[in-house]
Design an enzyme around this catalytic site. Structure first.
Site, mmCIF file in Angstrom:
data_model
loop_
_atom_site.group_PDB
_atom_site.id
_atom_site.type_symbol
_atom_site.label_atom_id
_atom_site.label_comp_id
_atom_site.label_asym_id
_atom_site.label_seq_id
_atom_site.Cartn_x
_atom_site.Cartn_y
_atom_site.Cartn_z
ATOM 1 N N LYS A 30 75.080 26.627 41.849
ATOM 2 C CA LYS A 30 73.622 26.461 41.728
ATOM 3 C C LYS A 30 73.272 24.979 41.748
ATOM 4 C CE LYS A 30 69.743 27.046 38.458
ATOM 5 N NZ LYS A 30 69.268 27.655 37.193
ATOM 6 N N ASP A 43 64.652 21.455 37.479
ATOM 7 C CA ASP A 43 64.014 22.744 37.214
ATOM 8 C C ASP A 43 62.847 22.560 36.250
ATOM 9 O OD1 ASP A 43 63.309 25.349 36.843
ATOM 10 O OD2 ASP A 43 65.126 25.923 35.727
ATOM 11 N N LYS A 97 57.976 25.049 32.334
ATOM 12 C CA LYS A 97 58.708 24.923 31.082
ATOM 13 C C LYS A 97 57.928 24.056 30.100
ATOM 14 C CE LYS A 97 63.467 25.277 32.836
ATOM 15 N NZ LYS A 97 63.860 26.449 32.055
ATOM 16 N N ASP A 150 70.446 20.911 35.967
ATOM 17 C CA ASP A 150 70.432 22.278 36.498
ATOM 18 C C ASP A 150 71.169 22.392 37.839
ATOM 19 O OD1 ASP A 150 69.817 24.885 35.862
ATOM 20 O OD2 ASP A 150 67.845 24.858 36.828
ATOM 21 N N ASP A 156 60.492 30.625 36.765
ATOM 22 C CA ASP A 156 61.547 29.862 36.080
ATOM 23 C C ASP A 156 62.900 30.568 36.168
ATOM 24 O OD1 ASP A 156 62.659 27.797 34.682
ATOM 25 O OD2 ASP A 156 61.886 28.424 32.720
ATOM 26 N N GLU A 164 64.720 30.960 38.683
ATOM 27 C CA GLU A 164 64.858 30.542 40.085
ATOM 28 C C GLU A 164 66.301 30.475 40.559
ATOM 29 O OE1 GLU A 164 64.804 28.484 37.659
ATOM 30 O OE2 GLU A 164 66.438 27.145 38.203
ATOM 31 N N ARG A 210 68.834 32.500 40.284
ATOM 32 C CA ARG A 210 69.277 33.736 40.948
ATOM 33 C C ARG A 210 68.626 33.892 42.323
ATOM 34 N NH1 ARG A 210 67.078 37.142 35.933
ATOM 35 N NH2 ARG A 210 67.453 35.125 34.946
HETATM 36 N N1 BES Z 1 68.048 26.491 34.318
HETATM 37 C C1 BES Z 1 67.511 27.476 33.468
HETATM 38 C C2 BES Z 1 68.518 27.971 32.431
HETATM 39 C C3 BES Z 1 68.794 27.039 31.304
HETATM 40 C C4 BES Z 1 67.865 26.833 30.303
HETATM 41 C C5 BES Z 1 70.031 26.452 31.210
HETATM 42 C C6 BES Z 1 68.177 25.997 29.251
HETATM 43 C C7 BES Z 1 70.347 25.636 30.140
HETATM 44 C C8 BES Z 1 69.410 25.413 29.167
HETATM 45 C C9 BES Z 1 67.079 28.681 34.274
HETATM 46 O O1 BES Z 1 66.586 28.416 35.542
HETATM 47 C C10 BES Z 1 65.966 29.333 33.520
HETATM 48 O O2 BES Z 1 64.954 28.721 33.366
HETATM 49 N N2 BES Z 1 66.200 30.553 33.053
HETATM 50 C C11 BES Z 1 65.225 31.252 32.307
HETATM 51 C C12 BES Z 1 65.251 32.686 32.754
HETATM 52 C C13 BES Z 1 64.136 33.512 32.184
HETATM 53 C C14 BES Z 1 62.811 33.050 32.770
HETATM 54 C C15 BES Z 1 64.400 34.948 32.522
HETATM 55 C C16 BES Z 1 65.610 31.135 30.838
HETATM 56 O O3 BES Z 1 66.809 31.184 30.505
HETATM 57 O O4 BES Z 1 64.723 30.951 30.021
HETATM 58 ZN ZN ZN Z 2 67.281 26.705 36.427
HETATM 59 MN MN MN Z 3 64.522 27.968 35.520
#
Ligand code: BES
Ligand code: ZN
Ligand code: MN
Length: 498
Positions: free
Chosen positions: A267, A272, A279, A290, A349, A351, A353
């Site tokens: 990834k 992000d 966020k 990210d 968010d 994204e 996947r």
């Molecule tokens: N890059 C983030 C995941 C992340 C968050 C990694 C904090 C490390 C620390 C990912 O893109 C994301 O934002 N995931 C969301 C998914 C949710 C919207 C289903 C998350 O984990 O909040």
């Molecule tokens: Zn992300």
């Molecule tokens: Mn995200």
């Protein structure tokens, strides 16, 4: 770095620094014992006075020890006698290295490799030593102006071995440690660089530079027009709001003729923001990390090509920025993935996947022997496993076990996690083939289930590295994980482990 092995006495080598260990209750390690005899009790006297201790974490740097030819002797605490394992061994090496990191040491003779360490032969002791020394001496200051901190001028690492027959394995461990450390350092650099420097185009340039002049390694990058032709509507929906162009980076290392390759997908979200599902502001700077999945697979490629392993390895990196804008994807938008499946983007968010699914579909053309994607995918993974272990998912029990075993032997730890129809059902959408979020509960698992819908008959695994890819707080910085785990997996597949 130069490496050597030696069976001679620790006191006899005229190097800049000799590292020996002592245990609790005054028990001396092998080399410490020899030096203690030669120096007529110098070390046991210092234990009595409290200047040297066997407690883990304690360390003393001694100069001009009588009868010792080396100019520095580092005595590190090893904890309870007989209690060393790969983890405490690595920590002891790190403690010793930190203690001399401000000195002008050029050569280290590590005598800790003479100690018994649970489940660790001389190959891994040498390799863990090199990895731990490199990890400890790593410093990122390329974005600072003015005078930089002078690095320790280390150029030679020696290993004490008990018998000549250990030399080959120790040397191989050191060389593999050297290659892996180069990959870890590259992954850290890419992770630590800010998103205004480390863009998708920058990652593509780094990949091409690695391949430059290397006959076994090639690299190219598809642009957005080419991705559109391939039907990558899901990936492109993430980069829609960004001004920086998205890239699909492909690196191919050919070390084993026409064998099916191991494929690593990383990834590469270079920043992000969350997109329209923005966020919160606090700590958002950390979303420059990210792209640590991408950094780790590029780092592993660097390690594998440096070790010249007899294997075929392909790396695929979907690289994008996730930004809000007038033309950004909206919650509720439905996108067409390259697989033909439609996705309702309920949260922009989620994204990672959305770019990985198209990269997985694209990767089918390589007919992988195994495909592993690596991603800072979910905050939920951090809740589940904290910052110690990454999550290991797979549609194949053998592959999951293989990766788990690699995580243990490399000390780059993971833990097996479940998939399953019950979790996958959480991704149901009223309007498209699936939604991109699975609602509350099992967020790391439902993200893995989403990816599984795109792997068809490939033997696939997914590593959620959200908790392990970087450290926050005062020690904020990329960890270089899981380059060691992935390198160990590839070393094992290449038949290069002892
Ligand atoms: N890059 C983030 C995941 C992340 C968050 C990694 C904090 C490390 C620390 C990912 O893109 C994301 O934002 N995931 C969301 C998914 C949710 C919207 C289903 C998350 O984990 O909040
Ligand atoms: Zn992300
Ligand atoms: Mn995200």
């Amino acid at each position: 770095m130069k490496y050597f092995t030696t069976t001679s006495k620790a006191s006899r080598r005229a190097v800049d620094c000799v590292v020996v260990g002592v245990y609790r209750r005054g028990k001396l390690g092998v080399a410490a014992s020899e030096i203690n005899t030669t120096s007529k009790g110098h070390i046991s006297n210092l234990i009595k006075s409290g200047d040297v201790s066997g407690d883990a974490g304690r360390v003393a740097v001694l100069n001009n020890v009588p009868g010792v030819r080396a100019s520095r002797l580092v005595v590190v605490g090893l904890g309870k006698s007989g209690g060393l394992n790969a983890s405490s061994f690595r920590k002891a090496v790190a403690t010793a290295t930190r203690a001399i990191s401000n000195t002008k040491t050029k050569q280290i003779l590590n005598c800790l490799t003479l100690e018994p360490v649970a489940n660790c032969g001389i190959y891994y002791l040498a390799r863990h030593s090199v990895e731990s020394i490199s990890d400890t001496l790593y410093n990122f200051d390329q974005m600072k102006s003015g005078r930089k901190k002078a690095a320790m001028p280390l150029n030679t690492i020696g290993f004490a071995i008990a018998k000549r027959g250990d030399a080959t394995k120790a040397t191989r461990g050191a060389e593999h440690g050297d290659g892996i450390s180069a990959g870890v350092a590259l992954a850290k650099d890419l992770g630590n660089l800010p998103a205004n420097v480390c863009t998708p185009s920058y990652l593509a340039r780094v990949a091409k530079k690695l391949a430059n002049g290397n006959g076994k390694l090639s690299a190219r990058a598809l642009n957005e027009t080419e991705m559109k032709k391939l039907g990558m509507g899901s990936l492109l929906s993430v980069t829609a709001g960004a001004t920086e162009p998205g890239k699909l980076i492909v690196m191919q290392y050919k070390g084993a003729g026409s064998d099916k390759p191991v494929v690593l997908v990383g990834k590469g979200v270079t920043f992000d923001t969350g997109g329209i599902s923005l966020k919160p502001g606090a700590g958002m700077d950390e979303m420059k990390f990210d792209m640590c999945g991408a950094a780790s697979v590029i780092g592993t490629m660097a390690a594998v090509s440096k070790m010249k392993l007899p294997i075929n390895l392909t790396v695929v990196v979907p690289a994008v920025e996730n930004m809000p804008a007038g033309n950004a994807t909206r919650p509720g938008d439905i996108v067409n993935s390259m697989s033909g499946q439609t996705i309702e983007v309920l949260n922009t968010d989620a994204e990672g996947r959305l770019i990985l699914c198209d990269a997985l579909t694209y990767s089918k053309r390589f007919k992988p022997a195994a495909i592993i994607d690596v991603a800072t995918l979910t905050g939920a993974c951090v809740v589940a496993l904290g910052h110690h272990r990454c999550a290991i998912y797979s549609n194949n029990d053998d592959l999951r076990n293989e990766i788990f075993a690699s995580s243990n032997s490399s000390q780059d730890l993971g833990w097996p996690m479940p998939l399953g129809e019950q979790y996958a059902a959480q991704l149901k959408s009223n309007f498209a083939d699936m939604a991109n979020i699975g609602g509350p509960g099992g967020g790391s698992v439902t993200a893995a289930c989403f990816l599984e819908k795109f792997v068809d008959d490939m033997t696939w695994a997914h590593l959620d590295i959200a908790g392990v890819a970087w450290r926050s707080g005062a020690q904020k910085g990329a960890s270089g994980r899981p380059v060691s785990l992935l390198s160990e997996f590839v070393l094992s597949r290449a038949g290069a482990l002892p």
